[in-house]
Design a protein around this motif. Structure first.
Motif, short mmCIF file in Angstrom:
data_model
loop_
_atom_site.label_atom_id
_atom_site.label_comp_id
_atom_site.label_asym_id
_atom_site.label_seq_id
_atom_site.Cartn_x
_atom_site.Cartn_y
_atom_site.Cartn_z
N UNK A 65 31.05 58.33 13.58
CA UNK A 65 29.79 57.56 13.56
C UNK A 65 29.35 57.27 12.13
N UNK A 66 29.66 58.19 11.20
CA UNK A 66 29.28 57.95 9.82
C UNK A 66 30.28 57.05 9.10
N UNK A 67 31.49 57.06 9.60
CA UNK A 67 32.53 56.23 9.00
C UNK A 67 32.24 54.75 9.25
N UNK A 68 31.86 54.43 10.50
CA UNK A 68 31.65 53.00 10.81
C UNK A 68 30.22 52.53 10.56
N UNK A 69 29.28 53.45 10.54
CA UNK A 69 27.89 53.04 10.32
C UNK A 69 27.48 53.37 8.90
N UNK A 70 27.98 52.54 7.97
CA UNK A 70 27.71 52.89 6.57
C UNK A 70 26.54 52.15 5.98
N UNK A 71 26.19 50.98 6.53
CA UNK A 71 25.02 50.34 5.91
C UNK A 71 23.76 50.66 6.71
N UNK A 72 22.62 50.47 6.04
CA UNK A 72 21.35 50.95 6.61
C UNK A 72 21.03 50.30 7.96
N UNK A 73 21.36 49.01 8.08
CA UNK A 73 21.05 48.33 9.33
C UNK A 73 21.86 48.94 10.47
N UNK A 74 23.13 49.15 10.23
CA UNK A 74 23.99 49.76 11.26
C UNK A 74 23.47 51.14 11.65
N UNK A 75 23.10 51.91 10.65
CA UNK A 75 22.60 53.26 10.93
C UNK A 75 21.33 53.22 11.76
N UNK A 76 20.42 52.32 11.36
CA UNK A 76 19.11 52.29 12.02
C UNK A 76 19.18 51.77 13.45
N UNK A 77 20.15 50.92 13.71
CA UNK A 77 20.16 50.27 15.03
C UNK A 77 21.21 50.79 15.99
N UNK A 78 21.87 51.87 15.61
CA UNK A 78 22.91 52.39 16.48
C UNK A 78 22.29 52.87 17.80
N UNK A 79 22.82 52.35 18.90
CA UNK A 79 22.37 52.80 20.21
C UNK A 79 21.05 52.23 20.69
N UNK A 80 20.51 51.22 19.96
CA UNK A 80 19.22 50.66 20.39
C UNK A 80 19.43 49.35 21.11
N UNK A 81 18.69 49.16 22.19
CA UNK A 81 18.75 47.88 22.87
C UNK A 81 18.04 46.81 22.03
N UNK A 82 16.96 47.23 21.36
CA UNK A 82 16.21 46.27 20.54
C UNK A 82 16.11 46.82 19.13
#
Ligand code: UDP
Length: 511
Positions: free
Chosen positions: A249-266
């Motif tokens: 999860x940390x490997x693919x979610x490296x930028x802030x937007x990806x991190x903040x929106x992981x698993x959110x519908x909105x």
């Protein structure tokens, strides 16, 4: 294009499960493969896709070959339209309807796989049927394995030696034979299906394990430096191949937007509020309390947590799940008026801790990766879900361990007894993910474990030192030359050779 005219880009299908917890890590895995030049199609249903589609769109705009292929969830009499994600709000009596839906879905998935002719498939462990379609097409099936290597080793030990059968009570401890470390557990901490392997879920698990054995191999989110001894143990005991590609999860979610929106519908507005609040706090001063995507606590347990946090000398963030959805759902099924749990105590509690600026409650889904990354966070109270465990380790955060269901009691043993980076609250009772359980962990026990980790004493410093070393290893392992990175590259090379071999064999056959 290779010299013999075969397209070198590998084409893969990923099959995540239709439940948030498993779904997220298989999607992370899919994104990891797309990041490394594999052409990826994720097959899922519309509601499940809403949980991750923003990330896929962003990956596409980064030039990666990745897309979602939607299949409608079948209409099952009794199951309201749109209810197609298994989570803690799924009422127990509708689980069976879900499984009916899954069986029908399976046929659709199989047809799509036949039509798309991928070079390999990566599937959630809960789709054991996919081993047959892979065999039919002559392609590798890689199984996305849930949990740690340690949890597999511990489960194998209980299955093979049944040490729990020889104790006289549920609370008497026994050792798990055949493991590299001395590990003790009680019968009350074992899952139902380990204790009664012939129950329905136990039967399903046998199918899953059997499919693992027949697969090309398994993908783990773990990394060698974390539990390499258990990785080797797993390979030896099961006789299967595996690749440790974590922490994913940390490997693919490296930028802030990806991190903040992981698993959110909105997109979340939550992020700004909580980050601003964290900015006002000192380094390592805040405890993050969260129990993953599937937890279900009784109000009396939530009250104990609230008191423990309010009485503790430390600031906190608590991710709370509302327990009312099930009741709404039951009413819509015509079950009549069902009592809605009284959450007003928690609402008053929230008001008080907001006024004192001591705590921050997040109702529902938290942007966990950005929170854990913030320097104000000092420790995590967790159910030992394997994703959260890996994320906490990556961020160098020690854990208060509070296992609830699935393989979490084994993960606790790894954290507390093997890696020595966790302090237990003393959770004793394994329960099903969709049950409340009978036991309540007392506020004093919760408080004691938090104090130990946040107190700055000698034991706490030792724990922090160890988790920081693992954090460094976690960050290195996914960089060029690191072990997870190297394993991924080796696997991709191997899959390419497999494909070429297959094409060559076919051409020779045609000559
Ligand atoms: N998660 C999140 N926000 C939440 C709850 C969970 O982002 O409010 C993410 C978390 O970062 C982790 C996953 O969801 O990656 C939960 O996985 P874990 O294995 O810890 O627990 P599970 O949900 O499988 O019980």
């Amino acid at each position: 294009e290779s010299s013999i005219g075969i397209e070198t880009k590998l084409k893969a299908i990923f099959l995540p499960f239709i439940g948030k917890s498993h779904l997220l890590f298989v999607v992370d895995m899919a994104r990891l493969f797309a990041m490394h030049n594999v052409d990826v199609t994720i097959i899922t249903t519309p509601a499940n896709a809403t949980l991750f589609q923003t990330s896929i769109d962003r990956d596409s705009s980064r030039g990666r070959a990745i897309r979602t292929h939607l299949v409608n969830f079948p209409q099952i009499p009794g199951l309201p339209h749109g209810l197609e994600i298994i989570d803690a709000d799924t009422p127990q009596d509708s689980s069976k309807l879900f499984y009916q839906g899954l069986l029908l879905l399976q046929e659709n998935f199989q047809q799509i796989i036949r039509d798309m002719k991928p070079d390999f498939i990566v599937t959630d462990m809960f789709y054991p049927w996919s081993v047959d379609i892979a065999a039919e097409l002559g392609i590798p099936r890689l199984n996305c394995n849930g949990g740690s290597y340690f949890s597999h080793a511990a489960r194998n030990s209980t299955e093979q030696f049944a040490p729990h059968v020889n104790v006289s009570s549920d609370d008497e401890t026994f050792s798990l034979p055949g493991l590299p470390h001395k590990i003790e557990m009680t019968r009350s901490q074992l899952s139902d299906w380990v204790k009664e392997p012939n129950n329905e879920f136990g039967y399903w698990m046998k199918m899953i394990i059997d499919a693992d054995r027949k697969s090309y191999g398994s993908l783990f989110r773990s990394f060698y430096e974390l539990e390499g001894t258990y990785e080797e143990h797993y390979q030896r005991v099961t006789g299967t191949r595996s690749w440790s590609l974590g922490p994913v999860s940390l490997w693919v979610n490296q930028d802030d937007f990806d991190k903040a929106n992981r698993g959110c519908a909105k997109e979340k507005e939550e992020e700004n509020g909580v980050l601003k609040w964290l900015d006002s706090k000192e380094d390592n001063s805040v405890v993050y309390v969260s129990f993953g995507s599937m937890n279900k606590f009784s109000i009396s347990q939530q009250i104990e947590i609230a008191h423990a946090l309010e009485d503790s000398g430390h600031d906190f963030i608590w991710v709370v799940r509302k327990t009312t959805k099930e009741n709404e759902y039951l009413s819509c099924l015509g079950a009549g008026t069902v009592p809605v749990p009284d959450t007003s105590i928690l609402e008053e509690f929230e008001k008080r801790v907001k006024e004192s600026n001591k705590g921050y409650l997040i109702w529902g889904w938290a942007p966990q990766l950005v929170i854990l990354e913030h320097s104000a966070i000092g420790a995590v109270v967790t159910h030992c879900g394997w994703n959260t465990t890996l994320e906490s380790i990556y961020m160098g955060l020690p854990m208060v361990t509070w296992p609830l269901f699935a393989e979490q009691f084994y993960n606790e043993k790894l954290l507390v007894d093997v890696l020595k980076i966790g302090v237990p609250v003393g959770s004793k009772e394994w329960k099903n993910w969709n049950e409340y359980g009978d036991k309540v962990v007392k506020r004093e026990d919760i408080g004691k474990a938090i104090d130990l980790l946040m107190g700055g004493g000698e034991e706490c410093l030792e724990i922090r030192k160890r988790v920081n070393e693992l954090s460094d290893a976690a960050k290195k392992t996914i960089k060029v030359g690191g072990s997870s990175y190297t394993k991924l590259k080796e696997l991709l090379e191997e899959l390419k050779s497999f494909k070429h071999q297959k094409v060559n064999n076919k051409m020779e056959g045609e000559v």
